[in-house]
Enzyme design. Structure first.
Site, short mmCIF file in Angstrom:
data_model
loop_
_atom_site.label_atom_id
_atom_site.label_comp_id
_atom_site.label_asym_id
_atom_site.label_seq_id
_atom_site.Cartn_x
_atom_site.Cartn_y
_atom_site.Cartn_z
CB CYS A 1 28.40 14.89 -4.72
SG CYS A 1 26.71 15.35 -4.19
CG HIS B 1 25.84 10.51 -5.74
ND1 HIS B 1 25.89 9.85 -4.49
CD2 HIS B 1 26.09 11.95 -5.50
CE1 HIS B 1 26.49 10.78 -3.60
NE2 HIS B 1 26.46 12.19 -4.07
CG HIS C 1 21.86 13.47 -3.18
ND1 HIS C 1 21.81 13.65 -2.12
CD2 HIS C 1 23.11 13.34 -3.94
CE1 HIS C 1 22.98 13.49 -1.76
NE2 HIS C 1 23.72 13.54 -2.76
CB CYS D 1 26.90 13.99 0.05
SG CYS D 1 27.06 12.79 -1.33
CD GLU E 1 43.94 -7.01 -26.08
OE1 GLU E 1 44.46 -7.40 -24.94
OE2 GLU E 1 44.08 -5.64 -26.04
CG ASP F 1 47.66 -9.69 -27.54
OD1 ASP F 1 47.08 -9.38 -28.75
OD2 ASP F 1 48.43 -9.09 -26.99
#
EC number: 2.7.7.7
Length: 668
Positions: free
Chosen positions: A579, A597, A601, A582, A202, A110
């Site tokens: 969702c 996801h 489906h 589900c 950094e 840093d």
């Protein structure tokens, strides 16, 4: 009890600044001996009545409301509940301990007061004098002499001048800072070619191999690297050495400026070090989360996160609780993160609040030119443009448009950005930002490890033309950084668990702004759904014979494939995170996970159609279900308790659909 409360109330009324929470009074390197009460009083008096003050009060009210709600929930937990959650904690501790890796050596570097140090190097007369980079409106960095007075980054300059009457202001020069940053990165590359640049000043380096090859310790490598940085740039830096990135970052702040701290790769040493560490020292835990943990749960140190783990798992999401528990165990990232392709590129500038339209358009033109130059430098073209505004009252507004073609032209960017800005006028603005996303290479060179349904669906050129013919659209959103717009994702160097905590913290603060444009966001979601259905129908009607086409022309996918759902999610996410099919919860910042996801489906549905069960899982039924959820009255805050009764589990939905189909067959 009453006397104590009365005394406290009287004290608050006579010393109101004590209850005024502000980031300016938080501990930072070089501010250890600062009279914090004096700083807090001056900040309070100088800010009172301003737009900033009103915005801070509003955020403070949200935070207190969250804390009160958390306390209420905590009071309702029975001993049986806590016992069950403690079992979860005990199991997770064992699982997390199994992931502990003490074989790596990570170095966090840093630079010390980077911008200020560069300016002092350019003008030696500034040495030893309190100085800040910025102006009366805002400070970017303050040197260590100024920090002794309580002056720090992100503080308005007029407040800083009150704290330190002799403060010298130097204008920002990013070109100069970038040049020096490039010099430091050349040094970093000699020790770790795959170092992670966290910002201009950094970086994280995995020095395990260098230590092994040269037979040197982490402390010796850190000393050598800091020496090379100084010889190349004339600037000093501080370093932290530890077994993982989370600990290395904490260590680099201990002996600032121009120092280093080494934490040995030993479990007992790590646990002793982390036990008394204040939670705010951890990257990813900001002001809001710190106050919630402290005021609602009495958690001040990292060790207490483990001790009160049952409360964390009872009151927070599992992802956030896992993050807190990992912190309490001193666990962090040890592997080099997979390199991700850039998702967006942006440029923004802060200035004194103004409603002068001519000045705003002038600023917009400057930013468009800077953004265009950055894109050309990296060889990027994109077709989604987002305008970000921060008003004089600190409200965040965003508008976006999908262009007809990919571009990096400053003229094209300015043309569409002007239209977006015009739609917001009249307004007094203190920040303007432009971002370009949805790059051309995202379609052509998608990440091979990212498995999506687009690998299996091929659209012909006619479909591509249909997509291009869709009219450009505007989207209103209050805060694109924390909203549900999929094309505004930003990359992070920390893990997803840290992102969850940061997302939740932003959502507490900015929930009011998100509500203001909720209706427009829902309209856009419905438009995306309709577009997705249309593409699926077209796919069903004109399904290509992939077995022949791929054999006849193995390069067909590379030349003709396009994403059926480019930068959109074909599912409704209830309240922006759950969702509808589900019930799984994923924050909007989890862009790739939400896409995966959604693809799951969608693939499941296509697989059912191929096997002849499409009648039980028609897209229209799911879309109707999603619309019913999306049309429900929006809530102002993300619900803390999971109410599964409001959502139909996917297996129940399939069962009901099959029953309805059977009944219809019997009637016929």
């Amino acid at each position: 009890m009453d006397n104590g409360e009365s005394s406290s109330s009287t004290n608050n009324s006579s010393r109101p600044w004590e209850s005024y929470n502000t980031v300016f009074t938080n501990a930072k390197a070089g501010m250890e001996g600062v009279d914090k009460e004096k700083v807090q009083r001056i900040v309070y008096e100088m800010s009172k009545g301003s737009k900033y003050f009103q915005n801070e009060e509003r955020k403070d009210a949200h935070m207190k409301q969250k804390i009160d709600h958390m306390r209420d929930r905590c009071a309702k937990l029975s001993s049986s509940d806590l016992s069950n959650y403690q079992k979860v904690v005990d199991r997770r501790v064992l699982e997390l301990e199994a992931t502990r890796d003490l074989s790596r050596i990570w170095l966090h570097v840093d630079m010390d007061a980077f911008y200020a140090a560069v300016e002092t190097l350019s003008d030696p007369s500034l040495k030893g004098k309190p100085m800040a980079v910025g102006g009366l409106s805002m400070i970017s960095t303050a040197n260590y002499e100024a920090r002794k007075f309580g002056v720090r980054a992100a503080m308005p300059g007029f407040i800083a001048r009150k704290l330190c009457p002799d403060l010298i202001f130097v204008p920002v020069d990013f070109t100069k800072y970038t040049r020096y940053s490039d010099l430091t990165r050349k040094v970093f590359g000699n020790y770790d070619p795959n170092f992670i640049a966290e910002s201009l000043d950094e970086a994280y380096l995995d020095i395990t191999d260098v230590c092994r090859e040269r037979g040197l310790s982490g402390a010796e490598i850190a000393e050598e690297l800091r020496s090379f940085v100084y010889s190349e740039t004339g600037l000093t830096c501080s370093a932290g050495v530890a077994a993982n990135r989370l600990l290395a970052k904490v260590c680099s702040d201990i002996n600032k400026p121009n120092g280093q701290f080494v934490l040995q790769n030993d479990r007992s040493t790590v646990m002793t070090f982390i036990s008394s560490l204040p939670v705010r020292k951890i990257g990813g835990i900001g002001k809001v989360t710190e106050h919630i943990l402290k005021d609602a749960l009495g958690i001040k140190t990292c060790e207490e996160m483990v001790q009160k783990g049952s409360l964390l798992y009872a009151l927070f999401s599992q992802s956030s609780a896992d993050f807190f528990l990992s912190v309490g165990l001193g666990l962090g990232g040890t592997d080099t993160p997979r390199v991700r392709s850039r998702k967006s590129i942006s440029s923004e500038r802060t200035f004194s609040a103004t409603g002068d339209e001519r000045l705003l358009y002038s600023k917009l033109a400057e930013i468009a030119e800077m953004l265009s130059q950055d894109m050309k430098k990296e060889g990027l073209t994109a077709r989604t443009l987002t305008l970000k505004l921060k008003t004089a009252s600190f409200e965040i507004r965003s508008r976006a448009v999908s262009l007809q073609r990919y571009t990096c032209s400053s003229d094209d960017i300015l043309k569409h950005a002007t239209k977006l800005l015009k739609a917001e006028l009249p307004v007094s603005v203190r920040l303007i930002g432009l971002r370009m996303s949805q790059f051309l290479d995202e379609i052509r060179n998608s990440d091979p490890s990212q498995g999506t349904i687009t690998k299996f669906i091929v659209q012909k050129d006619s479909s591509r033309q249909d997509l291009d013919d869709i009219e450009s659209f505007d989207i209103d959103a209050s805060n694109n950084e924390g909203g549900s717009l999929s094309f505004g994702s930003h990359e992070t160097s920390y893990g997803h668990l840290k992102d969850v905590v940061e997302y939740e913290e932003r959502s507490h603060i900015d929930s009011e702004e998100v509500i203001t444009n909720q209706e427009c966001m829902e309209k856009e979601e419905r438009r995306q759904v309709l577009e997705g259905d249309a593409l699926l129908i077209k796919h069903k009607e004109c399904k290509p014979d992939t077995s022949h086409s791929m054999n006849d022309n193995p390069n067909a996918q590379n030349t003709e494939a396009v994403s059926v759902f480019p930068q959109t999610e074909p599912l409704f996410w209830v309240d922006g995170y759950k969702c509808v099919l589900c019930g799984i919860e994923l924050p909007p910042s989890f862009v790739e996970e939400r896409q995966e996801h959604s693809d799951f489906h969608l693939a499941q549905r296509l697989q059912n159609e191929e096997s002849g069960s499409s009648s039980s899982t028609t897209p229209s039924k799911r879309r109707i279900l999603g619309k019913e959820k999306a049309n429900s009255k929006p809530k102002k805050q993300k619900p803390d308790q999971k109410d599964s009764s409001k959502y139909i589990p996917i297996h129940t939905f399939f069962t009901k659909s099959n029953q309805n189909s059977s009944n219809e067959t019997q009637k016929k």
